[in-house]
Each structure stands twice: as C-alpha cells, then as structure tokens.
Design a protein around this motif. Structure first.
Motif, mmCIF file in Angstrom:
data_model
loop_
_atom_site.group_PDB
_atom_site.id
_atom_site.type_symbol
_atom_site.label_atom_id
_atom_site.label_comp_id
_atom_site.label_asym_id
_atom_site.label_seq_id
_atom_site.Cartn_x
_atom_site.Cartn_y
_atom_site.Cartn_z
ATOM 1 N N SER A 190 137.043 4.642 12.518
ATOM 2 C CA SER A 190 136.375 5.316 11.396
ATOM 3 C C SER A 190 135.548 4.320 10.581
ATOM 4 N N PHE A 191 134.602 4.888 9.809
ATOM 5 C CA PHE A 191 133.679 4.073 9.018
ATOM 6 C C PHE A 191 133.587 4.640 7.605
ATOM 7 N N GLU A 192 133.188 3.793 6.685
ATOM 8 C CA GLU A 192 133.053 4.219 5.292
ATOM 9 C C GLU A 192 131.907 5.200 5.098
ATOM 10 N N ARG A 193 130.881 5.084 5.923
ATOM 11 C CA ARG A 193 129.706 5.946 5.802
ATOM 12 C C ARG A 193 129.409 6.608 7.145
ATOM 13 N N PRO A 194 128.679 7.721 7.103
ATOM 14 C CA PRO A 194 128.250 8.323 8.374
ATOM 15 C C PRO A 194 127.299 7.373 9.101
ATOM 16 N N CYS A 195 127.655 6.944 10.277
ATOM 17 C CA CYS A 195 126.806 5.999 11.006
ATOM 18 C C CYS A 195 126.154 6.677 12.204
ATOM 19 N N ASP A 196 125.004 6.122 12.609
ATOM 20 C CA ASP A 196 124.199 6.700 13.684
ATOM 21 C C ASP A 196 124.313 5.904 14.978
ATOM 22 N N PHE A 197 124.564 4.617 14.842
ATOM 23 C CA PHE A 197 124.686 3.751 16.015
ATOM 24 C C PHE A 197 125.958 2.925 15.900
ATOM 25 N N LEU A 198 126.522 2.621 17.046
ATOM 26 C CA LEU A 198 127.712 1.778 17.096
ATOM 27 C C LEU A 198 127.490 0.709 18.164
ATOM 28 N N ILE A 199 127.436 -0.549 17.715
ATOM 29 C CA ILE A 199 127.346 -1.659 18.660
ATOM 30 C C ILE A 199 128.773 -2.078 18.989
ATOM 31 N N VAL A 200 129.121 -2.005 20.252
ATOM 32 C CA VAL A 200 130.474 -2.309 20.710
ATOM 33 C C VAL A 200 130.448 -3.617 21.487
ATOM 34 N N ILE A 201 131.141 -4.630 20.988
ATOM 35 C CA ILE A 201 131.276 -5.906 21.686
ATOM 36 C C ILE A 201 132.638 -5.920 22.365
ATOM 37 N N HIS A 202 132.620 -5.920 23.695
ATOM 38 C CA HIS A 202 133.869 -5.883 24.452
ATOM 39 C C HIS A 202 133.706 -6.716 25.719
ATOM 40 N N GLY A 203 133.625 -8.008 25.538
ATOM 41 C CA GLY A 203 133.484 -8.905 26.671
ATOM 42 C C GLY A 203 132.040 -9.032 27.119
ATOM 43 N N LYS A 204 131.827 -9.934 28.061
ATOM 44 C CA LYS A 204 130.472 -10.243 28.507
ATOM 45 C C LYS A 204 129.838 -9.125 29.326
ATOM 46 N N ASN A 205 130.664 -8.270 29.930
ATOM 47 C CA ASN A 205 130.124 -7.288 30.871
ATOM 48 C C ASN A 205 130.297 -5.842 30.438
ATOM 49 N N ASP A 206 130.865 -5.612 29.262
ATOM 50 C CA ASP A 206 131.127 -4.225 28.856
ATOM 51 C C ASP A 206 130.789 -4.013 27.383
ATOM 52 N N SER A 207 129.667 -4.569 26.948
ATOM 53 C CA SER A 207 129.218 -4.402 25.572
ATOM 54 C C SER A 207 127.955 -3.551 25.574
ATOM 55 N N ARG A 208 127.798 -2.738 24.530
ATOM 56 C CA ARG A 208 126.675 -1.802 24.525
ATOM 57 C C ARG A 208 126.384 -1.282 23.125
ATOM 58 N N VAL A 209 125.193 -0.673 22.981
ATOM 59 C CA VAL A 209 124.844 0.095 21.790
ATOM 60 C C VAL A 209 124.996 1.568 22.144
ATOM 61 N N MET A 210 125.680 2.310 21.274
ATOM 62 C CA MET A 210 125.852 3.744 21.480
ATOM 63 C C MET A 210 125.235 4.487 20.300
ATOM 64 N N VAL A 211 124.847 5.730 20.538
ATOM 65 C CA VAL A 211 124.196 6.522 19.503
ATOM 66 C C VAL A 211 124.990 7.812 19.262
ATOM 67 N N GLN A 212 125.048 8.220 18.007
ATOM 68 C CA GLN A 212 125.680 9.495 17.698
ATOM 69 C C GLN A 212 124.894 10.615 18.371
ATOM 70 N N LYS A 213 125.583 11.566 18.941
ATOM 71 C CA LYS A 213 124.975 12.569 19.816
ATOM 72 C C LYS A 213 123.772 13.263 19.172
ATOM 73 N N ARG A 214 123.827 13.534 17.880
ATOM 74 C CA ARG A 214 122.738 14.225 17.198
ATOM 75 C C ARG A 214 121.456 13.395 17.213
ATOM 76 N N TYR A 215 121.590 12.073 17.250
ATOM 77 C CA TYR A 215 120.448 11.161 17.108
ATOM 78 C C TYR A 215 120.023 10.574 18.461
ATOM 79 N N ASP A 216 120.457 11.203 19.549
ATOM 80 C CA ASP A 216 120.127 10.739 20.896
ATOM 81 C C ASP A 216 118.742 11.253 21.272
ATOM 82 N N VAL A 217 117.766 10.339 21.381
ATOM 83 C CA VAL A 217 116.380 10.742 21.610
ATOM 84 C C VAL A 217 116.177 11.298 23.015
ATOM 85 N N LEU A 218 116.931 10.822 24.007
ATOM 86 C CA LEU A 218 116.785 11.344 25.360
ATOM 87 C C LEU A 218 117.130 12.821 25.395
ATOM 88 N N ARG A 219 118.210 13.203 24.723
ATOM 89 C CA ARG A 219 118.605 14.613 24.677
ATOM 90 C C ARG A 219 117.548 15.442 23.949
#
Length: 756
Positions: free
Chosen positions: A554-583
C-alpha cells in the motif's frame, strides 16, 4: 548628373534582372553549344566506374546518409552550421566512408562547407544528392502527374543541378533549404537519387488513373513497352534533369530513382499480398538509356533486415493451405494481384532465388541476404543499397527473427555488429555500394508504435529513447553541455544533497532529471541483490491506486506507476490498469475488448506490465477458429548494467545498477506517460478524453519502501518539476558502433574505400 544617375540606375536594374533570371529562374544562353559533354562517373554492366588519371576504375559507393536535425531544432530549420558540417565530414571520412548522401536541398552552409573541405584534398569526400518530394501529398487527391507533385519535382531537379554548380539563389522553402549557392561542388558529386520511398497507394492510383501515359521517349531516357504510367513519370523526370545539366553545364552524373521493398519489382505469394498489402511495383528495368547518356543509371533501394521481411512471411505463409489463404484475401488485394500480374508483367521473386541464397557465411538462415541476392540477380544495372541500419533506441518496433538485427532495443555494440553484418550481406550479394542510415540521431523523428503517446509538435525538445526512430545515428546527442547530469554506473559522486527527497527507516531516495531521463538513487542499508523494493510514483491527479494487489503493498497516495526492484533479472516498471496506454489505444488488437465501453476503474488495484506493440495482427498465420492477438513485448522490464559511455562494460540500454547499499536508476520519460516533459505535459485520463490529450503538471509524488508485515503504507513526497522549455542542452558523442565500423572498414575485411 541626372543622366549619370539614370545610367547607374539602369545598370543596377539590368544587373538585378540578370541576377534574377540567371540565378533564380535558371535562364541562360548556351555560349558553348559544341562543347562535348563529360562525366567522371559511368556504369558498365553492374559496375560503377570513376575516372582516374589512368582511366576509369571500379568504385564502391561506401556512404553515410545525413539528415538535417539537431536537438531543439526541426529539420526544416536547417540549423546545422558550416563549422559543424566540417567537423562531421572529417569524422565521416575517418570512419572509412567515401560518400555522403543527402535527401534534399540544404542551406548554403552545407555546400560551402563541402567545397571548403574538398578543394585542397587529394582524397575527397563525394556526394550523392537526393531530390525530395512532399510525401504528405501521397494520401491526398494527387496522382504522380498532379502539378503539385510532378511540377514541383521537375523544378527541384533543376534547382539541385544549379546548386551543385554554384549558380542558384533560392528562398527557404517548405521542403528545401535556401541561400545564395555560389560554390561549384560538381567535381565531387557522383550522382542523383530522385524521389522518396513511394507509397503503394500513389503508385497504384497513378497507374490506374493515367494508364495511357505509360510511355515516354526522351533525349536520354526512354521506357520499354512494359512500363507503367508511374515509371514513365520517373523516366521523364530523370530525362529532363539529365538534359538540363548536359546542355547548360556540359556534364552528366549517375541517376537513380528511390525505391524500397514496398514497391520493388517483384510479385509475391498471396501471404505477402494479404499481410503486407504488397500491391504495387516500380521497376527501373522499364527505364532505359541511349548512347547520349554517358554516365548511366543504378538501382537504389532502402533495405533493412527487419521490415518488411517478405521472405520470412513467405516461409510462414507456406504452412497455410492455399485455399485458406485465398479465402482470407480481401477483394482489394485480389483485384490488385490480378492487376499486377496481368498489366504490369511483374516477375515472380521466387524465380530469382535459390535455396542456398538463404544461408550466409555463418550458416544462418538470412532472409536479408537472400532478398539482396534476388534484387541484384534481377537487375541489369548496378544495385546500391542507399539505406540500411539499425537503431539503438530503447524502444523497439520490428524484430528480425532470423539474425536478431531488430528495429530498436539494441546496444551500441549490437548496432556496430549489425551494421557490419548488413554491409557484408550487401557486398556478398554483389551490390555496387551502400549507405549507412544514418550519421546523426534526430530527436524530431517519430515511430508508428509510440507516436500516439507523445506531443508531435514538441519532440525536438527532448530525447525520447522509447521512440527508436530517433537513434539510427552513429553520432549521439546526449543531454548536458559537456556531460550528462547523471550516468547509471554506480559512481555516486554526481549525486548532491539537494537531490535528496526522503529519508526513512534506513532508506533514502534522491531524484533529478534531464532531457532524456528521470534519475533515481535509492539507498537501503544492508541491501542485497534479490531484495524486493518498490518505488511508487503518482503522475496524474485523475487516477491511481493506494494499493497494489500484485505485490500486496500500500501507498500513502494513489499512485500510477510502480517501479519494482527485484534482482538483476526481474525488475520492471508497472502501470496502474487505468493508465495503461496500450489498452487505451490498442485494446481491440491486444485484448479483444472495448475499454471505452467498459473502462478500468479509476482506483483499480491492478498494476500491469508495460508493453509496446510490434505487430498489430497475425491473423493470416493463425489456424481457423483461433484467437488473433497482436505481437507485443515488455518495454517496462528494466535492464541491469553500466550506462556510462566511458566504462569498459558500457551498456547503452542499461536502466539500473547496484553499488553496495545503493541502486542507481534511470527511467525514460515516455515510460511514465509524459507526452512532452520539456513543458511537463502528461497523458490526461484516456476514458474522460476518449483518447490521449495533454495535461500539465507542476510536480510528482514519489516514495520508496518494501513489503511490510505490519502493512504500513509507503510514504510519498512531492517533487516540484519545472521542465526546461525550449532551452535544450546537448553534447555530441560518437557511438561505440562508429568505432567498430571504422575498424572494419579501415583495418579489417572492409578494406579501402577509395576508388583507386
């Protein structure tokens, strides 16, 4: 006195009229009608020859294409000055190239610099000059004989001839530069490439609308009986250009007409017709020359390894029953297939291919080499691949499935290897020369799979590494006057106290930005590779979630993106579904859904991976009854490595690196839905605006934390952001690919680029 003034005024007026007539209108009196016409270039069979002291010798065109863009300026600003051109000419020749190719009339600084560079040089740099055409007319009412297109093309051909001979004054135009052209650079101009990458629609429309104009007999060029109306238009254009230069300047040069696979001379199986809409062809074999044209013609093609890979489509399509393919063809494609086969007498590409053609010296299945072999085998004149290249952009738009020479997401080292591979293929296929696309990166460029995401009126003011088209260059424009403000390399000395945003529970977060990236520095005491850290970002006030269901955090504010650092091979930027431009843009192609009829909730707790589209439809290759989804790739996945160009282990695509307790990271603006970061413009709510509209912000909220058993919310701090407006900073840097190609051309198998 009055008489004297009248005489002076008369002389001035006469000189003015003469100047306008001679330099602007091209009016002249031929005082040397019997002077023989000469050419220092000529064609014999499939070989291009250059005149030397001991006669004509084979000459390989080893060139580099050059555009007109620099950061902060549009191509039509023609902002490159003489000093910059002189510096670039030297670097290009040191690369091992012998030729520059330009696409259109440039400002006078280019020609003045080219003259100054070559005038006292024993080994000069040569030029192939293009004649541009307004390609915005291609999707209008115009056919190729319309005055807006045909008339402008004839006029520009004459202007180019006058310019290289130093006898032209030209006002700045929509698609051309301007100035007083007084330097005669003709001794170093090899020839002309007329036109652009023709749209199939223009070719087909011209051939059908003006079918009876399919023959032309000129003083130097003529059409064969098989020619089309479009080819006759090209023949007439080339003939008039040759005639003008022959009569006025008593010189001739090589002539070619721009072409590319979409309008190549071949007929393909129905898979290519259906999947790539290959419905038009332009065949320069239908344009022939007589003995009065001493120089000769060559066939010019833009050919890239990844698009459009017709031969790979043929291979995939061969697995589908022919009856099924026939059923899937549209009426439009069927009609054009019949038109081409019956009316245009186009050759079948399979007649010019052997099974062995598909394999290169490394025993790879190489459709690029096979295609080049087919082109060279078909043509009776020299073939020059006047564009080939790959891009170092972070984003990708096409894949080369056989040799990995993709359009985008390639490091500078991979770009160098790919350019060398392409060059080897071109020469192995028997081509007479080639030009690398291109010399410099160009920030103003756009790409089909990202252009919806950015403000196209302001692209010159920031470097968008998600748009691969901007990074074909051998020369990079990096942000900063001398160095960038940050390099992702683990060196923390560039981070200052004023960059710090928050400190809490043994963690610190710092941030800064420039014209290309948002940079973050995270400190976590006792950090270990494999720890899971989350960096929430609140970009837009319109949507966002205080909870991420994917990671139960959870976060203090509504966030749109989440950068996840999880090792050298499994880190990524994720977007909240509403703000996904591809969709929002490609929901039908990728999700088979109408997101606007049933939009994601504004506070949806679902965060999704970020993708870029590669192929919108593969329906022709899917068995009947299967679901047809487009092809995409995860552009939000972060790459571990060292992003400092000075580092031995430099990886130009690196997004983050670990350094003890620290994580250093850079995120491209577009990945966070910034449409124009120079003015801090982001995407507004897609479902309120029914598409992408711009929204101005004055800052963002960011935070850092890890999953907490007590379910504490990650705090987020406000960071004011001003942008930089039109005040762009940059410095030049030769890419690693430049030095790799230089070694190959000057020291390795590439050999000498001289015509001697």
């Amino acid at each position: 006195m009055k008489k004297f003034i009248l005489i002076v005024c008369g002389i001035v007026l006469a000189l003015l009229i003469w100047n306008i007539a001679y330099y602007r209108l091209g009016i002249y009196v031929d005082l040397r009608p019997d002077k023989p016409v000469t050419s220092f270039m000529k064609v014999e069979g499939k070989t291009i020859l250059m005149e030397q002291e001991d006669g004509y010798v084979p000459f390989e065109i080893r060139g580099v294409d050059m555009g007109v863009g620099i950061p902060g300026k549009w191509a039509t600003d023609y902002a490159i000055d003489k000093e910059m051109y002189l510096r670039w000419f030297e670097q290009i020749q040191e690369l091992g190239a012998n030729t520059i190719r330009v696409y259109t009339i440039l400002q006078e600084d280019f020609y003045n610099a080219f003259y100054e560079y070559n005038k006292d040089r024993a080994e000069p740099l040569y030029l192939i000059h293009g004649v541009w055409i307004n390609d915005y007319l291609f999707n209008s009412h115009c056919d190729a004989y319309d005055e807006e297109l045909f008339g402008a093309l004839q006029k520009d051909c004459q202007s180019v001839v006058d310019i290289i001979h130093g006898k032209k004054s030209l006002a700045l135009g929509k698609n051309t530069g301007g100035g007083s052209y007084r330097k005669d650079i003709s001794p170093w101009v090899l020839g002309y490439i007329i036109g652009v990458e023709w749209e199939s629609s223009l070719v087909v429309y011209t051939n059908q609308k003006s079918e009876d104009r399919n023959q032309y007999l000129g003083s130097y060029l003529f059409t064969t009986p098989e020619a089309t109306a479009f080819e006759a238009m090209l023949c007439e254009t080339g003939d008039r250009m040759i005639e003008y230069e022959s009569r006025r300047y008593k010189q001739q040069r090589l002539v070619a007409f721009s072409n590319w696979p979409a309008t190549d001379p071949f007929v393909y199986p129905v898979t290519v017709m259906r999947y790539r809409n290959k419905v038009a062809c332009v065949d320069v074999e239908h344009i022939q020359s007589n003995d009065c044209f001493q120089a000769g013609m060559f066939a010019s093609y833009h050919v890239y390894p990844y698009f459009p890979d017709y031969l790979e489509i043929m291979r995939e399509g061969s697995l589908i029953p022919e009856e099924e393919l026939e059923n899937r063809m549209s009426t439009y494609v069927k009609a054009n297939l019949e038109y081409r086969s019956l009316q245009l007498h186009a050759p079948n590409i399979e007649s010019y291919l052997k099974e062995a053609d598909y394999y290169d010296t490394q025993n790879r299945y190489n459709t690029y080499l096979a295609y080049l072999r087919a082109l060279n085998r078909y043509h009776s004149c020299p073939v020059v691949i006047s564009e080939y290249g790959v891009t170092t952009g972070r984003g990708m738009a096409q894949r080369d499935v056989n040799t990995g020479r993709n359009q985008g997401h390639m490091t500078e080292e991979e770009q160098g290897l790919a350019l060398i591979d392409c060059y080897r293929d071109i020469m192995e296929a028997g081509c007479a020369g080639s030009c690398v696309f291109t010399w410099q990166d160009e920030w103003f460029k756009r790409t089909w799979n990202t252009m919806h995401s950015v403000d196209l009126n302001n692209t010159v003011y920031w470097s968008d590494c998600q748009t691969n088209e901007q990074y074909f260059g051998l020369l990079s424009f990096d942000p900063g006057k001398e160095e960038s403000i940050c390099y992702v390399d683990g060196d923390l000395s560039e981070w200052k106290e004023e960059d710090k945003i928050t400190t809490r529970k043994g963690m610190e977060l710092s941030m800064k930005y420039d014209e290309k990236f948002l940079y973050f520095l995270i400190k976590k005491e006792g950090f270990q590779d494999g720890d899971l850290l989350c960096l929430p970002i609140d970009i837009t006030p319109k949507s966002g979630s205080t909870y991420c269901r994917n990671y139960d955090i959870s976060f203090e504010r509504p966030c749109d993106f989440l950068i996840v650092i999880h090792g050298k091979n499994d880190s990524r930027v994720m977007v909240q579904k509403r703000y996904d431009v591809l969709r929002a843009i490609y929901d039908g192609e990728y999700y088979h859904d109408d997101s606007y009829a049933n939009p994601p909730e504004a506070d949806s707790p679902e965060f999704v991976n970020i993708y870029l589209p590669l192929v919108l439809s593969r329906s022709i290759f899917n068995p009947v009854g299967t679901v047809d989804f487009g092809v995409k790739y995860e552009t939000g996945k972060l790459r571990y490595g060292n992003g400092n160009p000075k580092a031995e282990a430099f990886d130009s695509l690196a997004d983050f690196i670990f350094s003890g307790d620290y994580i250093e990271m850079r995120i491209p603006w577009q990945l966070l839905n910034f449409s124009n970061p120079s003015d801090m413009m982001i995407h507004d709510d897609y479902y309120e605006c029914y598409g992408i509209e711009n929204l101005h912000i004055q800052g963002i909220y960011v935070g850092v934390g890890e999953k907490d058993e007590n379910r504490h919310r990650i705090p987020m701090e406000y960071v004011p952001m001003e942008g930089w407006g039109r005040k762009v900073t940059y410095h030049e840097r030769l890419k690693k690919s430049y030095y790799m190609l230089q070694d190959y051309w000057t020291k390795g198998e590439g050999g000498s680029s001289s015509g001697k």
